[in-house]
Write a protein that holds these residues in place. Structure first.
Motif, PDB file in Angstrom:
ATOM      1  N   LEU A   1       0.818  -1.218   0.000  1.00 19.19           N
ATOM      2  CA  LEU A   1       0.000   0.000   0.000  1.00 19.19           C
ATOM      3  C   LEU A   1       0.856   1.274   0.000  1.00 19.19           C
ATOM      4  CD1 LEU A   1      -2.677  -1.107   2.637  1.00 19.19           C
ATOM      5  CD2 LEU A   1      -3.096  -0.668   0.194  1.00 19.19           C
ATOM      6  N   GLY A   2       2.147   1.094   0.009  1.00 20.62           N
ATOM      7  CA  GLY A   2       3.025   2.263  -0.036  1.00 20.62           C
ATOM      8  C   GLY A   2       3.361   2.843   1.320  1.00 20.62           C
ATOM      9  N   ALA A   3       3.102   2.085   2.374  1.00 18.64           N
ATOM     10  CA  ALA A   3       3.345   2.607   3.723  1.00 18.64           C
ATOM     11  C   ALA A   3       4.833   2.813   3.978  1.00 18.64           C
ATOM     12  CB  ALA A   3       2.781   1.649   4.768  1.00 18.64           C
ATOM     13  N   GLN A   4       5.147   3.917   4.645  1.00 13.63           N
ATOM     14  CA  GLN A   4       6.507   4.137   5.151  1.00 13.63           C
ATOM     15  C   GLN A   4       6.611   3.711   6.613  1.00 13.63           C
ATOM     16  OE1 GLN A   4       5.575   7.824   3.192  1.00 13.63           O
ATOM     17  NE2 GLN A   4       7.781   8.211   3.016  1.00 13.63           N
ATOM     18  N   VAL A   5       5.455   3.688   7.272  1.00 12.32           N
ATOM     19  CA  VAL A   5       5.386   3.235   8.665  1.00 12.32           C
ATOM     20  C   VAL A   5       4.200   2.289   8.787  1.00 12.32           C
ATOM     21  CG1 VAL A   5       5.097   3.928  11.083  1.00 12.32           C
ATOM     22  CG2 VAL A   5       6.255   5.473   9.467  1.00 12.32           C
ATOM     23  N   VAL A   6       4.399   1.126   9.424  1.00 19.48           N
ATOM     24  CA  VAL A   6       3.273   0.231   9.695  1.00 19.48           C
ATOM     25  C   VAL A   6       3.219  -0.039  11.201  1.00 19.48           C
ATOM     26  CG1 VAL A   6       4.656  -1.847   9.179  1.00 19.48           C
ATOM     27  CG2 VAL A   6       2.146  -1.989   9.179  1.00 19.48           C
ATOM     28  N   VAL A   7       2.015   0.043  11.748  1.00 17.21           N
ATOM     29  CA  VAL A   7       1.817  -0.208  13.178  1.00 17.21           C
ATOM     30  C   VAL A   7       0.943  -1.444  13.333  1.00 17.21           C
ATOM     31  CG1 VAL A   7       1.186   0.819  15.399  1.00 17.21           C
ATOM     32  CG2 VAL A   7       1.856   2.297  13.493  1.00 17.21           C
ATOM     33  N   LEU A   8       1.380  -2.357  14.204  1.00 16.85           N
ATOM     34  CA  LEU A   8       0.627  -3.576  14.502  1.00 16.85           C
ATOM     35  C   LEU A   8       0.184  -3.528  15.970  1.00 16.85           C
ATOM     36  CD1 LEU A   8       2.940  -6.247  12.768  1.00 16.85           C
ATOM     37  CD2 LEU A   8       1.102  -4.897  11.762  1.00 16.85           C
ATOM     38  N   PRO A   9      -0.720  -4.418  16.373  1.00 20.52           N
ATOM     39  CA  PRO A   9      -1.260  -4.340  17.743  1.00 20.52           C
ATOM     40  C   PRO A   9      -0.238  -4.656  18.841  1.00 20.52           C
ATOM     41  CG  PRO A   9      -2.709  -5.632  16.305  1.00 20.52           C
ATOM     42  CD  PRO A   9      -1.436  -5.411  15.554  1.00 20.52           C
TER      43      PRO A   9
ATOM     44  N   ALA B   1       5.518  -2.645  16.495  1.00 21.10           N
ATOM     45  CA  ALA B   1       4.638  -3.755  16.851  1.00 21.10           C
ATOM     46  C   ALA B   1       4.934  -4.258  18.250  1.00 21.10           C
ATOM     47  CB  ALA B   1       4.822  -4.893  15.838  1.00 21.10           C
ATOM     48  N   GLY B   2       3.900  -4.821  18.864  1.00 19.22           N
ATOM     49  CA  GLY B   2       4.031  -5.303  20.231  1.00 19.22           C
ATOM     50  C   GLY B   2       4.461  -6.755  20.300  1.00 19.22           C
TER      51      GLY B   2
END
Lengths: 271, 271
Positions: A35-43, A86-87
């Motif tokens: 999707l072109g993300a530069q930052v991804v956050v996970l739970p 991510a956690g």
């Protein structure tokens, strides 16, 4: 002004199944990159699941910083040129565990934060952190990390904001609770307020998937420096992918009127 | 559990016309009493209006604590057995003025708070307060007072909460500003967050009536200890009367899970 694409992947970790969760998180990081993300956050506790009966159960699934999950995340961060937050359930010494989050940059730098304010039975399981939320100067801006209930302490959110964070990434697992009809979940409201009083962007990534009877808000949200949502902000108890393009540099301007600055207006001598 | 009826009277003070404003506020206090209110909250600078050009203009309409407006409010508090919280332009020594609020109990006790965090051009006009928000043990519960922009500093809201306030009454004049369609005004969102993280009720009384080109949110709101609105919480740029029956004693219980307490969970050594 250039923007930074931030993606939150609201997933359903499987309790105690690190291999499954590793695969799930890997696919989510790849999906965000697509999707072109530069930052991804996970739970929060993406790697392990959340509703442990006791410390031993958490310890059994925990991983050290050189464990297979963080190793995968490092490989993907480098391969896909993406920042991963991510956690995970961190294995400490002497049978202890921490509710931790990793911030991994493409160059391989790993920053770990240990949750300092523990929620409910977490107090029986995890060793709380004693260090403030890190603020990391990344290629896309200054990124801070904290976890879930930490967000309910405005003093704690102030620390990375005062240290210059542009974007706070917060893995969360928000247990669902009743609220008045038509009201936005309070957890989201507090994220909005935290952002606005600091003029700092916040990306909070929640989870879904009932675990041992506990359900979740499913309220992932990305808010701007005025505290208004750019993505998410509803309770959606399913998988969801949030995408937002954030002008992170707006967080460097703390001015909110000709005579007001959200940080310089503080009067610490009175607090 | 017995409840306390709180009324917010969202009015339109007239700039510089203390006599008009005195009459308007008197009618509003009487109206609240007719509705059975035990506490009535009026806007910031109810007695004077807001958009002063300079300090002299504010000084000219300001009143000392024995002035006609506070005298009327005292008379009505006693006569109607109602607690009055309202803003006024306080005359200080040496030509100075403060943006103040009075809390007046039926027995005649007057508590005055001077706004400590000034908004925009207020900094050119008012002398900021240096005392924390008072927490008054009244007949209906412990009531604290602060004013408008003070609410944007979570550290400031913590002080009366930690001092045991059940209800924070906040006269405000929220200048209107653009916001995304469908979004609740951010000022209200911050009130909700302030309430929830402290388990303290908050009644914020805004104003209406354009003044020298400035319009107002008209966002008066009364929120419960979970941070959810019991009345108001929309932008309504007209006169409005908010009524809520609050179980103020709920604010004495700061527990939010079997192991969490909103104040004891703080770790001040880390902040």
């Amino acid at each position: 002004m250039s923007t930074v694409r931030v993606v939150c992947q609201q997933l359903a970790p499987c309790l105690g199944n690190a291999e499954h969760n590793r695969h799930l998180s890997g696919e989510a990081i790849r999906g965000a990159a697509t999707l072109g993300a530069q930052v991804v956050v996970l739970p929060e506790l993406m790697q392990s699941g959340y509703v442990f009966n006791d410390r031993q159960e958490a310890f059994d699934v925990s991983e050290a910083l050189d464990g297979p999950t963080l190793s995968l995340w490092k490989t993907l961060a480098s391969e896909l040129n993406i920042i991963v937050v991510a956690g995970f359930c961190e294995r400490l010494e002497d049978g202890q565990v921490a509710n931790s989050a990793a911030l991994i940059e493409p160059e391989g730098r790993l920053t770990v934060y240990r949750k300092a304010h523990l929620w409910d039975r977490e107090k029986l399981i995890f060793t709380p952190g004693t260090e403030p939320p890190p603020v990391v100067e990344t290629a896309v801006g200054r990124i801070a990390v904290m976890i879930c209930y930490d967000l309910e302490l405005p003093e704690w959110v102030r620390l990375p904001a005062l240290a210059g964070a542009d974007l706070l990434c917060a893995p969360v697992n928000w247990p669902d609770a009743p609220r008045p009809a038509g009201e936005r979940p309070g957890e989201i409201v507090r994220v909005q307020a935290n952002a606005a009083v600091n003029r700092m962007f916040i990306a909070a990534c929640d989870r879904h998937g009932k675990e041992r009877g506990v359900d979740w808000v499913g309220g992932s949200v990305i808010v701007d420096a005025d505290g208004y949502p750019q993505a998410g902000a509803v309770s959606h108890q399913q998988k969801q992918v949030l995408v937002a393009d954030l002008s992170l540099m707006q967080a460097r301007d703390k001015t909110i009127s000709a005579h007001n600055h959200v940080h310089q207006d503080r009067r610490p001598g009175l607090y």
